[in-house]
Scaffold this motif. Structure first.
Motif, PDB file in Angstrom:
ATOM      1  N   LYS A 186       0.829  -1.219   0.000  1.00  0.00           N
ATOM      2  CA  LYS A 186       0.000   0.000   0.000  1.00  0.00           C
ATOM      3  C   LYS A 186       0.862   1.267   0.000  1.00  0.00           C
ATOM      4  O   LYS A 186       0.648   2.206   0.775  1.00  0.00           O
ATOM      5  CB  LYS A 186      -0.953   0.005   1.201  1.00  0.00           C
ATOM      6  N   ILE A 187       1.858   1.270  -0.901  1.00  0.00           N
ATOM      7  CA  ILE A 187       2.733   2.432  -1.048  1.00  0.00           C
ATOM      8  C   ILE A 187       2.378   3.115  -2.364  1.00  0.00           C
ATOM      9  O   ILE A 187       2.547   2.528  -3.436  1.00  0.00           O
ATOM     10  CB  ILE A 187       4.215   2.013  -1.059  1.00  0.00           C
TER      11      ILE A 187
ATOM     12  N   MET B 109       9.325   7.960   2.275  1.00  0.00           N
ATOM     13  CA  MET B 109       9.877   7.449   3.530  1.00  0.00           C
ATOM     14  C   MET B 109       9.273   6.100   3.885  1.00  0.00           C
ATOM     15  O   MET B 109       9.957   5.204   4.387  1.00  0.00           O
ATOM     16  CB  MET B 109       9.636   8.450   4.661  1.00  0.00           C
ATOM     17  N   ARG B 110       7.986   5.939   3.628  1.00  0.00           N
ATOM     18  CA  ARG B 110       7.326   4.645   3.919  1.00  0.00           C
ATOM     19  C   ARG B 110       7.932   3.543   3.050  1.00  0.00           C
ATOM     20  O   ARG B 110       8.190   2.443   3.530  1.00  0.00           O
ATOM     21  CB  ARG B 110       5.830   4.758   3.687  1.00  0.00           C
TER      22      ARG B 110
ATOM     23  N   GLU C 277      17.232  -2.887  -1.971  1.00  0.00           N
ATOM     24  CA  GLU C 277      17.740  -1.747  -1.210  1.00  0.00           C
ATOM     25  C   GLU C 277      17.082  -0.493  -1.782  1.00  0.00           C
ATOM     26  O   GLU C 277      17.207  -0.216  -2.983  1.00  0.00           O
ATOM     27  CB  GLU C 277      19.265  -1.632  -1.330  1.00  0.00           C
ATOM     28  N   VAL C 278      16.367   0.244  -0.945  1.00  0.00           N
ATOM     29  CA  VAL C 278      15.617   1.413  -1.411  1.00  0.00           C
ATOM     30  C   VAL C 278      16.125   2.651  -0.688  1.00  0.00           C
ATOM     31  O   VAL C 278      16.250   2.662   0.545  1.00  0.00           O
ATOM     32  CB  VAL C 278      14.096   1.240  -1.159  1.00  0.00           C
TER      33      VAL C 278
ATOM     34  N   THR D 219       7.346   4.884  11.599  1.00  0.00           N
ATOM     35  CA  THR D 219       8.071   3.721  12.112  1.00  0.00           C
ATOM     36  C   THR D 219       8.405   3.887  13.580  1.00  0.00           C
ATOM     37  O   THR D 219       8.407   4.994  14.128  1.00  0.00           O
ATOM     38  CB  THR D 219       9.390   3.539  11.331  1.00  0.00           C
ATOM     39  N   GLU D 220       8.714   2.754  14.231  1.00  0.00           N
ATOM     40  CA  GLU D 220       9.089   2.795  15.640  1.00  0.00           C
ATOM     41  C   GLU D 220      10.486   3.388  15.818  1.00  0.00           C
ATOM     42  O   GLU D 220      10.775   4.039  16.811  1.00  0.00           O
ATOM     43  CB  GLU D 220       9.047   1.386  16.231  1.00  0.00           C
TER      44      GLU D 220
END
Length: 605
Positions: A26-27, A51-52, A69-70, A117-118
């Motif tokens: 879901k990006i 970022m997601r 790798e993104v 994110t955590e």
């Protein structure tokens, strides 16, 4: 900064494969995938989506046997000094992170990125390309508290030709948005106050504030976008514990109100019948301006909010705890309003001090604007890092001198109270300083029924007296301060600060006073130096005006006056340097053989 680079791509990968992956997670993406041999590119609609994608996919999703790798797609011309560091442990303290980043160069700007994110994400700008490249090489993949850091370049639209960092040394220069606390607890707001909200709470309510397995405090930090330290281990057995809240002013107020509501509920559940006032801790240097002349500021806050406010006495202060307790009584609603007004005044005072300090930050050698030492760093609530020195603006300097970025060892106080002021027996010698203040300020220094000057004398450990006026129209009065170097420092420090607090100097005006010290007449020449060389060097070093009036007649003790004029830290440095010269003269005098005595025979080497 929304274009992504996808690396480690299998030769079998297709555009449809990436479409499937992005849809599965879901990006959103705003354009087609450009698939090349071994890599691919794609545009995202906004920074949040980019970022997601990085957080969810990079190093975690496999495609045709290869882990993707993104990262941000950065043109070579924009691969300059700006890095993004991801996967930072959520409870990492900022000072630890700062220390780590400083190993590789001068950090000009560091700010947190808002993510879902955590773990935490920060953007860092170094002073040069080489420093950024070194940080990239050393930090990417390095482990920190079981988290592998991920570092990548991000576009630097303002990239300029590479040059050496200011000052030519590694460390932290002036920064971007102020930061404190842990990066992972809530997104770093764009405007965060340098002054945290510190409050005292009854020890019996600490458990309720933390909640089962920390659930309650985590919920507060999430809702208020704040970082909250509860200093449970300090002052074992104490009836109250300090809490430090780092956030925007609004976030601090929201967290404070939530904590008050939790305590109120816990009091009802445990049938605790005593009133639970709001207790705010504030550095002593801000309290005078919070109170205002004749208490006007404090009275206005009480009237506007319908609260009763009291402030702990000056004599409760110690060298390691320069904070006063502001007690606010009333309902939760009115206490919340009072907290907003009190902290607003304190932040205004701090910002005024910082503005004044920035105007003359180059005057004190080794000045570190990040090293104020006003508030505890890390989990320590009140420790040695909290200097008894007031914040710099009112005094025209900085509370730390050549110290570490977060207080502690090497404070300005330790620097100016050098060993040269020790007697041969090892004990600090008592000194006498005549400090000249505006005649109209005498009442403020003395206080009602002499209370302020008594408290000041007790606090500093010095004898403080005000000499009689030298005539009806005298514009200045002499304050006689007698005590060892540390007592001189503390007493003069508070006098400079009091004059600022009581508005005897303008909001943007430095407090500059004249101090007189007496030196033996035979040592006056050493202070002046050959052709005035020593006194000129002294003035250049300290930024104080130092004058040894010519043609003085020595007093009955064969002493003459040295006049020192300037802001607080300039005066202190000048006083210490002159005392060093005098100590050197005394040592040389004592090393001279007695008349008729035999000169010491030098040792053979």
């Amino acid at each position: 900064m929304n274009k992504l680079y996808i690396g480690n791509v299998s030769a079998e990968a297709s555009e449809e494969d990436f479409e499937t992956i992005f849809e599965q997670w879901k990006i959103p993406h705003s354009g087609p995938f450009l698939v090349k041999t071994g890599y691919a590119f794609v545009d995202c609609p906004d920074e949040k989506a980019a970022m997601r994608a990085i957080d969810v996919l990079s190093g975690k999703v496999e495609l045709h046997g290869k882990v993707l790798e993104v990262e941000h797609s950065v043109p070579k011309r924009q691969r300059s000094c700006k890095l993004q560091i991801r996967n930072i442990p959520p409870h990492m303290q900022w000072e630890v992170l700062d220390s780590m980043l400083a190993q590789y160069g001068a950090v000009e700007n560091c700010e947190q990125v808002n993510t879902d994110t955590e773990t935490a994400v920060i953007n860092v700008r170094y002073a040069s390309k080489d420093q950024a490249r070194l940080a990239m090489e050393k930090l990417n993949g390095s482990m920190m508290e079981n988290h592998a850091l991920k570092v990548s370049y991000i576009p630097d639209e303002t990239a300029a030709p590479e040059g050496p960092s200011p000052g030519g040394r590694r460390g932290f220069n002036s920064r971007g948005p102020p930061r404190s606390g842990s990066p992972g607890l809530g997104a770093r707001p764009k405007v965060q106050s340098d002054i945290p909200l510190r409050m005292l709470v009854p020890t019996q309510f600490v458990g309720a504030i933390i909640g089962k397995e920390g659930a309650t405090i985590r919920n507060i930090t999430k809702q208020t976008h704040s970082k909250i330290d509860i200093h449970r281990k300090e002052n074992a057995g104490a009836a109250e514990k300090p809490i430090t809240i780092h956030s925007t002013p609004e976030g601090c107020s929201k967290a404070c109100r939530t904590i008050m509501e939790i305590m109120q509920k816990e009091a009802v559940d445990t049938k605790f019948t005593e009133e639970i006032p709001l207790k705010i801790l504030a550095h002593n240097n801000f309290v005078g301006r919070l109170i205002g002349k004749e208490g006007r500021n404090l009275k206005k806050i009480e009237q506007d909010t319908g609260t009763k406010i009291t402030i702990s006495p000056l004599q409760d202060l110690t060298l390691y705890n320069p904070e006063r307790t502001i007690t606010v009584k009333g309902t939760i609603d009115v206490c919340s309003k009072a907290e907003e007004e009190v902290m607003k005044k304190i932040r205004e005072s701090y910002e005024s001090d910082m503005a004044a300090m920035n105007l003359q930050s180059n005057l004190i050698p080794g000045l570190n604007l990040n090293a104020l030492g006003l508030f505890p760093s890390g989990a320590q609530g009140m420790g040695p890092s909290m200097s008894s020195v007031p914040p710099p603006g009112a005094l025209g300097g900085c509370s730390s001198f050549g110290c570490t970025p977060y207080g502690g060892e090497g404070s300005f106080l330790a620097s100016v109270l050098s060993a040269s002021s020790q007697s041969l027996a090892g004990q600090p010698e008592s000194e006498t300083v005549h400090l000249f203040i505006p005649a109209l300020a005498v009442g403020a220094i003395i206080g009602k029924q002499g209370q302020h000057i008594k408290q000041l004398s007790h606090f500093a450990g010095a004898s403080i007296k005000i000499a009689p006026a030298e005539g009806m129209d005298a514009k200045q009065r002499m304050v006689i301060i007698v005590g060892p170097p540390e007592a001189q420092f503390k007493a003069q420090c508070r006098i400079f600060g009091k004059l600022k607090e009581e508005n005897f100097f303008g909001p943007k005006e430095e407090v500059k006073l004249e101090a007189h010290i007496k030196v033996p007449s035979f040592a006056a020449g050493r202070v002046i130096g050959k052709g005035g060389k020593t006194v000129n060097e002294l003035q250049n070093l300290t930024c104080a005006e130092v004058v040894v009036p010519r043609d003085q007649t020595p007093d009955e003790n064969d002493q003459v006056i040295v006049k020192i004029s300037g802001h607080f830290f300039a005066c202190q440095l000048a006083q210490r340097k002159i005392q060093e010269i005098l100590a050197q003269v005394r040592r040389q005098q004592q090393m001279k053989p007695a008349p008729g005595g035999q000169s010491p025979v030098p040792r053979r080497k």
